[in-house]
Structure formats: structure tokens, C-alpha cells
Design a protein around this motif. Sequence first.
Motif, short mmCIF file in Angstrom:
data_model
loop_
_atom_site.label_atom_id
_atom_site.label_comp_id
_atom_site.label_asym_id
_atom_site.label_seq_id
_atom_site.Cartn_x
_atom_site.Cartn_y
_atom_site.Cartn_z
N LYS A 124 8.56 28.61 -14.55
CA LYS A 124 7.82 27.89 -13.51
C LYS A 124 7.45 26.50 -14.02
CE LYS A 124 3.81 28.35 -10.45
NZ LYS A 124 2.52 29.03 -10.24
N ASP A 125 6.17 26.28 -14.33
CA ASP A 125 5.72 24.95 -14.74
C ASP A 125 6.31 24.50 -16.07
OD1 ASP A 125 4.19 24.76 -12.45
OD2 ASP A 125 2.40 25.59 -13.40
N CYS A 126 6.65 25.44 -16.95
CA CYS A 126 7.16 25.09 -18.28
C CYS A 126 8.69 25.24 -18.37
CB CYS A 126 6.49 25.95 -19.35
SG CYS A 126 4.69 25.74 -19.44
N LYS A 127 9.34 25.22 -17.24
CA LYS A 127 10.80 25.40 -17.23
C LYS A 127 11.49 24.29 -18.02
CE LYS A 127 14.58 26.47 -14.07
NZ LYS A 127 14.96 26.68 -12.64
N ALA A 128 10.96 23.07 -17.92
CA ALA A 128 11.60 21.93 -18.59
C ALA A 128 11.51 22.04 -20.11
CB ALA A 128 10.97 20.62 -18.13
N THR A 129 10.45 22.68 -20.63
CA THR A 129 10.30 22.80 -22.08
C THR A 129 10.84 24.12 -22.61
OG1 THR A 129 8.07 23.76 -21.89
CG2 THR A 129 8.23 21.36 -22.03
N GLN A 130 11.21 25.04 -21.71
CA GLN A 130 11.77 26.35 -22.09
C GLN A 130 10.79 27.16 -22.94
OE1 GLN A 130 15.85 25.97 -23.63
NE2 GLN A 130 15.94 23.92 -22.71
N THR A 131 9.49 27.01 -22.66
CA THR A 131 8.47 27.73 -23.42
C THR A 131 7.51 28.41 -22.46
OG1 THR A 131 7.09 25.74 -23.54
CG2 THR A 131 8.58 26.15 -25.39
N ASN A 132 6.71 29.34 -22.99
CA ASN A 132 5.74 30.05 -22.18
C ASN A 132 4.49 29.24 -21.88
OD1 ASN A 132 7.06 32.65 -21.81
ND2 ASN A 132 6.80 32.92 -24.01
N ILE A 133 4.14 28.33 -22.77
CA ILE A 133 2.98 27.46 -22.57
C ILE A 133 3.42 26.01 -22.83
CG2 ILE A 133 0.55 27.07 -23.09
CD1 ILE A 133 0.45 29.72 -24.48
N CYS A 134 2.95 25.10 -21.97
CA CYS A 134 3.27 23.68 -22.13
C CYS A 134 2.07 22.87 -21.65
CB CYS A 134 4.54 23.31 -21.36
SG CYS A 134 4.42 23.62 -19.58
N ALA A 135 2.15 21.56 -21.81
CA ALA A 135 1.02 20.72 -21.39
C ALA A 135 1.51 19.34 -20.98
CB ALA A 135 0.01 20.59 -22.53
N PRO A 178 5.92 21.10 -25.18
CA PRO A 178 5.69 22.52 -25.45
C PRO A 178 4.49 22.72 -26.37
CG PRO A 178 7.47 21.72 -26.84
CD PRO A 178 7.09 20.58 -25.93
N ILE A 179 3.76 23.81 -26.15
CA ILE A 179 2.69 24.18 -27.10
C ILE A 179 2.80 25.67 -27.45
CG2 ILE A 179 1.07 22.34 -26.57
CD1 ILE A 179 -0.40 24.20 -24.69
N SER A 180 4.03 26.16 -27.44
CA SER A 180 4.31 27.50 -27.96
C SER A 180 5.70 27.46 -28.58
CB SER A 180 4.22 28.57 -26.87
OG SER A 180 5.20 28.37 -25.87
N LEU A 181 5.91 28.33 -29.56
CA LEU A 181 7.17 28.36 -30.32
C LEU A 181 7.98 29.60 -29.97
CD1 LEU A 181 5.65 27.26 -33.73
CD2 LEU A 181 7.30 25.95 -32.41
N PRO A 182 9.32 29.51 -30.11
CA PRO A 182 10.11 28.33 -30.50
C PRO A 182 10.24 27.35 -29.33
CG PRO A 182 11.57 30.15 -30.00
CD PRO A 182 10.16 30.70 -29.90
N ALA A 183 10.50 26.07 -29.68
CA ALA A 183 10.56 25.04 -28.65
C ALA A 183 11.59 23.98 -29.01
CB ALA A 183 9.19 24.39 -28.49
N PRO A 184 12.36 23.51 -28.05
CA PRO A 184 13.31 22.43 -28.30
C PRO A 184 12.59 21.09 -28.36
CG PRO A 184 13.36 23.01 -25.99
CD PRO A 184 12.41 23.97 -26.65
N PRO A 185 13.21 20.04 -28.91
CA PRO A 185 12.59 18.72 -28.93
C PRO A 185 12.46 18.14 -27.53
CG PRO A 185 14.84 18.59 -29.73
CD PRO A 185 14.52 20.04 -29.59
N VAL A 186 11.48 17.29 -27.35
CA VAL A 186 11.25 16.61 -26.07
C VAL A 186 11.29 15.11 -26.31
CG1 VAL A 186 9.57 16.17 -24.24
CG2 VAL A 186 9.85 18.48 -25.14
N LYS A 187 12.10 14.41 -25.52
CA LYS A 187 12.20 12.96 -25.66
C LYS A 187 11.02 12.30 -24.94
CE LYS A 187 15.36 9.06 -24.96
NZ LYS A 187 16.71 8.67 -24.45
#
Length: 237
Positions: A124-135, A178-187
Motif C-alpha cells: 500500500k503506502d510503502c509499495k515504492a520502498t518495498q518495505t513494511n514501514i516507511c516514512a 524505508p524504516i524497516s529492513l531489508p530495504a533497497p536504496p532510495v534516490k
Amino acid sequence: MLTRLSLVLALAAVSPGAAEAAPGETAPVAQATQIPFGFTLGDAQQPTTSHVAKLGSDIAFPPGTFDGALGGLTNTVPITGKLAIPPANGYFVAFRFMATTGRVEIVPDGDASGTATVHTGKDKDCKATQTNICADTDVTAKVFIKLSDVEVDGKPLDVGPDCRTAQPAAVTIKALVPISLPAPPVKVTSTFTTPSFAGCVGHEDVSRLLTGLVSGPGNTFVSNLTLRCFSTGCKQP
């Protein structure tokens, strides 16, 4: 992950600062939640790079770090952090024909600060970061830009030991991270204004010369942010 999130929030709720006072005692002050995190700035795919608009040149810095604390995991919370980027050697062409080199150092003016709006949901909201928690972060770092070891057309230009911008430049990063691991880099990208230079005094004061060459709007900061740690294993704020 939702279980872990609930556990973190529960621990914050029952912390000593949140306990009720016994009859006749003064209620203790609630302790703000401070969750440490650590990011690495720059990688092989996208090093930390600053584009100098007036000179039309890029400066690529070695990998740096951003270590700080998040003030909770619900809604919009404060975020602070310490930026550390190693110095880099830059190459420019002044006046469109004169080769110029110099060492560029980013000197933080205190901690970076801002806000973070926390989201959950990998699909949903964190789809772009591919993580469970993002900000969604809105963080501003104020930094002085310091110059040294300057050479113009192969000849040293004495700028003295204290050549830097008279005021700090404000670099604001607005990005979903992203604020949960594992996480890909974000430009991340930012556009900023380089203030005028001062203190560039060697054999003579060349502050106005460097201001004319470098200072002005339209400069950019680009980097890949990679989450290194969150909570466990991070430096305490």
C-alpha cells in the motif's frame, strides 16, 4: 512486522516516564520516544553528487552517513540526525577555459532536523520502498561549504585555512524512505543555493572571486540513501 510494531509502541507506553504517580507524588515527565536509525549516503549506482550550476560541473563525494533518531512510529513525528560526508576533490573549468581544482568539504552547522510521517503496508503506502514501514520525510541540513587546496591553471591559489561560505547552505530532502529492513536504496534529490564566500584570505582576499565563480542558486544534491540499521544495532541518539 505488525507484531513488532505493536511491541515497540507498547514498550513506549509502559516506559518509566509514562507511569502514573503514586498518591501525593508529582507525576513524572513522559519521556519522548527516540528510535535510532542509520543510513548510508551514496553507492556505486548513485554516489553523493553535487552539481555546481555556475560552473556546470559535478563533485562526487565518497560514501557518507546520516545517523539520527525518529520520535515515534505513529503519524507525523520529529526526526533529527547527524550528517557526515567525507571531503572530495573537485575539477572545474572557470571562465569556460581555465582548469580549476580544489578540495571541497561539507561542514554541518548543527544537527539536521525535520519531520517524518510514518506509513505501513508493503503493498500500500510503502509499495515504492518495498518495505513494511516507511516514512515521508522533510529534513533540512544546514552546511557550510569549505574550500582548500585550490589550483587555477595548475598554479596554487592561496585561499587560506578558513575559506568557506559566510552562511550555511540549507539542503532540504523530501523523500519517501524505508524504516524497516531489508530495504533497497532510495534516490533523493535537492536543489539549494550556495551562499557567498568569506575568509578566503591568503596573499590577498579572494572571497569575492570565489563568490562570483561558485555562489548562487540552482545547485543540486543527489544521493542514494540505503537503510543500514533501524532500532537494533544503531547508535543511540
